[in-house]
Design a protein around this motif. Structure first.
Motif, short mmCIF file in Angstrom:
data_model
loop_
_atom_site.label_atom_id
_atom_site.label_comp_id
_atom_site.label_asym_id
_atom_site.label_seq_id
_atom_site.Cartn_x
_atom_site.Cartn_y
_atom_site.Cartn_z
N GLU A 154 69.55 9.04 51.21
CA GLU A 154 69.89 8.13 52.12
C GLU A 154 68.70 7.39 52.77
O GLU A 154 67.87 8.08 53.02
N THR A 204 71.20 6.43 59.48
CA THR A 204 71.48 6.36 57.99
C THR A 204 72.70 5.74 57.62
O THR A 204 73.43 5.16 58.48
N THR A 230 75.39 6.61 56.19
CA THR A 230 76.67 7.18 56.69
C THR A 230 77.02 6.96 58.28
O THR A 230 78.03 6.69 58.52
N HIS A 278 69.86 0.07 51.29
CA HIS A 278 70.32 0.69 52.45
C HIS A 278 71.75 -0.14 52.50
O HIS A 278 72.71 0.91 52.73
N GLN A 311 74.19 1.39 50.03
CA GLN A 311 74.67 2.63 50.57
C GLN A 311 75.64 2.63 51.73
O GLN A 311 76.64 3.42 51.72
#
Length: 280
Positions: A30, A77, A79, A110, A113
């Motif tokens: 990540e 991150t 997530t 990023h 993701q």
């Protein structure tokens, strides 16, 4: 190495420099990136919004100038970003999630993701992800457009700066030749089947330059003409001071603190007031 000249800077090279400061290289898969705010917002009839830090342009009327100039915020991150956005969307019943603020396409992987983490949520909630960008990097790299085409329920809003090369340079500080990358971004996204629409802040465009820009956009794809969003400059006090200092007066603007419209001469009068305050 200096990437700026009297004729402006290279926003592609500036992007590389800024990316080193707002994204972390980690041993994990990540990629953490800097954000300065997560919030519910009224845009798109309500949207869960993440405001990214860092930009490769220096638009004088930018509402997030301070956050970008000082690189404010903290690292999150993908997530963590996705969880915060989903929480806001659930709490407020929103079906639009967006990343705005500086230039979200910096540290592009990023973003992908984050989209990977949002994929199921967007599908199950019949929600949409809006990527708000100036388009420079998407115009520079067809690969970025192709990558975005792999995701469902993703649309891109390209904020076009100025209506001509000269206006682009004056507003952003970048070299005039990079104006066309914004149009390339529209073309690249259309070519790859990604939903896109251009937004033009016409407050800084002349009638002549706007009239010339519209056919150029149409050349990117005939369908884009009906999707063009025209917007006016919202005159936040800090942006007013920057414009006045650089002798730029929009022909029409919305005075946010006074909740009314100001035309060119009234804006110039504001500038005279700003000048007197600085002299006193």
């Amino acid at each position: 190495m200096c990437y700026s000249t009297p004729h402006g800077f290279n926003p592609i090279e500036i992007a590389k420099l800024v990316e080193r400061k707002i994204a972390l290289a980690t041993v994990s898969s990540e990629i953490p990136r800097k954000y300065y705010r997560f919030r519910p917002s009224r845009f798109y009839r309500g949207s869960a919004t993440a405001d990214a830090t860092g930009c490769n342009l220096k638009c004088l009327y930018c509402w997030s100038w301070r956050a970008n100039a000082k690189l404010l915020g903290a690292f999150y991150t993908p997530t963590e970003v996705a969880l915060k956005l989903m929480e806001i969307a659930r709490d407020y019943g929103y079906r639009v999630i967006r990343i705005s603020g500086g230039e979200p396409t910096l540290a592009f992987h990023h973003i992908t993701q984050v989209l990977d983490k949002l994929k199921e949520f967007l599908l199950h909630k019949n929600a949409v992800f809006v990527l708000e960008t100036k388009g420079i990097l998407l115009g520079h790299s067809k690969e970025f457009a192709e990558i975005l085409s792999r995701y469902r329920r993703v649309v891109v809003r390209i904020s076009i700066k100025g209506c001509s090369e000269e206006e682009f340079h004056r507003i952003t500080g970048a070299k005039a030749s990079f104006f066309s990358l914004q149009l390339n971004a529209v073309r690249n996204l259309l070519d790859h089947g990604v939903g896109v629409w251009p937004a033009i802040t016409i407050s800084f465009c002349s009638k002549e330059s706007l009239a010339k820009l519209l056919p150029r956009l149409a050349e990117c794809g005939e369908s884009i003409v009906d999707k063009i969003e025209l917007e006016y400059f919202k005159a936040y006090p800090s942006a007013v001071r920057r414009l006045c200092k650089n002798n730029i007066a929009p022909w029409i603007s919305i005075l946010v603190d006074k909740n009314r419209v100001a035309k060119g001469e009234e804006f110039r009068e504001l500038c005279r007031g700003v000048s007197k305050e600085e002299d006193s």
